[in-house]
Design a protein around this motif. Sequence first.
Motif, short mmCIF file in Angstrom:
data_model
loop_
_atom_site.label_atom_id
_atom_site.label_comp_id
_atom_site.label_asym_id
_atom_site.label_seq_id
_atom_site.Cartn_x
_atom_site.Cartn_y
_atom_site.Cartn_z
N GLY A 175 0.81 -1.20 0.00
CA GLY A 175 0.00 0.00 0.00
C GLY A 175 0.85 1.25 0.00
N SER A 176 1.44 1.60 -1.13
CA SER A 176 2.25 2.80 -1.23
C SER A 176 2.15 3.36 -2.64
CB SER A 176 3.71 2.51 -0.89
OG SER A 176 4.27 1.60 -1.81
N ILE A 191 -4.80 11.29 1.17
CA ILE A 191 -4.67 10.09 1.99
C ILE A 191 -5.25 10.34 3.38
CG2 ILE A 191 -2.98 8.61 3.15
CD1 ILE A 191 -1.26 8.89 0.57
N ARG A 192 -4.95 11.50 3.94
CA ARG A 192 -5.51 11.85 5.26
C ARG A 192 -7.03 11.97 5.20
NH1 ARG A 192 -0.90 15.91 6.22
NH2 ARG A 192 0.57 14.75 7.53
N GLN A 193 -7.53 12.59 4.14
CA GLN A 193 -8.98 12.75 4.01
C GLN A 193 -9.68 11.40 3.86
OE1 GLN A 193 -9.26 15.35 0.61
NE2 GLN A 193 -9.10 17.22 1.84
N SER A 194 -8.97 10.40 3.37
CA SER A 194 -9.54 9.06 3.19
C SER A 194 -9.44 8.21 4.44
CB SER A 194 -8.84 8.34 2.03
OG SER A 194 -9.01 9.06 0.81
N GLY A 195 -8.89 8.79 5.54
CA GLY A 195 -8.84 8.09 6.82
C GLY A 195 -7.57 7.31 7.07
N TYR A 196 -6.53 7.53 6.28
CA TYR A 196 -5.26 6.82 6.46
C TYR A 196 -4.16 7.79 6.90
CZ TYR A 196 -7.67 3.12 3.89
OH TYR A 196 -8.57 2.17 3.51
N VAL A 197 -3.02 7.21 7.25
CA VAL A 197 -1.88 8.00 7.73
C VAL A 197 -0.77 7.92 6.68
CG1 VAL A 197 -0.15 8.28 9.54
CG2 VAL A 197 -2.48 7.51 10.12
N PRO A 198 -0.37 9.05 6.10
CA PRO A 198 0.69 9.01 5.08
C PRO A 198 2.09 9.08 5.70
CG PRO A 198 -0.22 11.22 5.24
CD PRO A 198 -0.99 10.38 6.21
N GLY A 210 3.87 6.11 1.78
CA GLY A 210 3.21 4.96 2.38
C GLY A 210 1.81 5.31 2.85
N ILE A 211 0.88 4.38 2.73
CA ILE A 211 -0.50 4.59 3.17
C ILE A 211 -0.73 3.64 4.34
CG2 ILE A 211 -2.92 4.66 2.46
CD1 ILE A 211 -1.95 4.81 -0.44
N THR A 212 -0.60 4.16 5.55
CA THR A 212 -0.65 3.33 6.76
C THR A 212 -1.91 3.64 7.56
OG1 THR A 212 0.60 4.95 8.06
CG2 THR A 212 1.87 3.31 6.83
N THR A 213 -2.06 2.91 8.67
CA THR A 213 -3.27 2.99 9.48
C THR A 213 -2.91 3.23 10.94
OG1 THR A 213 -4.28 1.38 7.97
CG2 THR A 213 -5.44 1.80 10.03
N THR A 214 -3.76 3.92 11.67
CA THR A 214 -3.51 4.15 13.10
C THR A 214 -3.50 2.83 13.86
OG1 THR A 214 -5.88 4.50 13.42
CG2 THR A 214 -4.52 6.45 13.06
N PRO A 215 -2.68 2.74 14.92
CA PRO A 215 -2.64 1.51 15.72
C PRO A 215 -3.98 1.25 16.40
CG PRO A 215 -0.78 2.96 16.20
CD PRO A 215 -1.75 3.76 15.40
N GLY A 216 -4.16 0.01 16.85
CA GLY A 216 -5.36 -0.34 17.58
C GLY A 216 -5.95 -1.66 17.13
#
Length: 327
Positions: A175-176, A191-198, A210-216
């Motif tokens: 996912g990059s 990417i931020r508007q789509s709910g991901y972390v760049p 990179g298109i990453t996700t918040t931990p949890g």
Amino acid sequence: LFAENEHGLPSVFEFAAICARQNMKALATTTPLLTERGWSTMGDVAVGDRVFHPDGHAVEVVGVSDVKLGHRCYRVTTTDGRSVVADAGHLWTVQDRRRRSPEWETVTTAQLVAAGVERSPRGMRQVQTSGVRYRTSELRWGLPRQEPIKSEDRDLPIDPYLFGAWLGDGKSTSGSLSSHVGDVAHWVTHIRQSGYVPTTRVDRTCTTIGITTTPGVGRHGRSFSGKLRELGVLGNKHVPDEYLTAGPNQREALLQGLLDTDGTIHHRSGQVTFTTTRRSLGDAGVYLARSLGWRASLREGRALLNGRDCGPKFTVTFTPKTSDPFA
């Protein structure tokens, strides 16, 4: 119907029977057919499937015939490269460009062939443009304008614009995105508007985002790469049917993502070009443009890098007009 009245005479003086003409309008069983559930074929479509009417909305299939053999058939090809195998009795609604004021009429394939497909009775004709004379061959029959497909919006797993961008410039196995330095801010914002972390990493020739996700809890299922895996596109870039049959605005956003990574526009002519080395994406690109009401074509060529042949490339071209629904 044959009852008698009280005087012993027929109770019915006359009657009319109305029945179908049994025109087959047959197409080859392998003809691709778009339904609301995705692509099917003429041979596999079933009663209850919903296919698309020429004006763009879906209608239900209420009956199917058995397979017919031994019909005289023709391959009919349009100027934008589409083709279909139809039998001699298939009906076409066309305009005859030989007439000064052509009106719409419905004729069979056999009638089109018998009348001739060239606009000029002599075939090639002389024309003049900007003082230059040349010979050209124009086609006689015009088909109705293709209306945009009017499907419903879907609950898509990935924002279609971001998905289109990944299909165009994303790494196939992760996912990059690969981006020119001037476009990094744009992609980071979306990417931020789509709910991901760049995340960004500057490489020798480009910047990798990179298109990453918040931990949890459930991070894997929420991740961009996890969604790509669910769609079956990691290591196998293509556009799934759920995106091809999504709503018009969603399909437009997907096409925009492809164009903003692998597309260009010619400012003088307004022609849009999308180029890819993947046949599956070329087919998807030309379909998306056509599904939005644009007349698009697809051609195959060779991809060259510093004069070295790098294999096939597929180029989609279309020219939006301000009167088009999605221009």
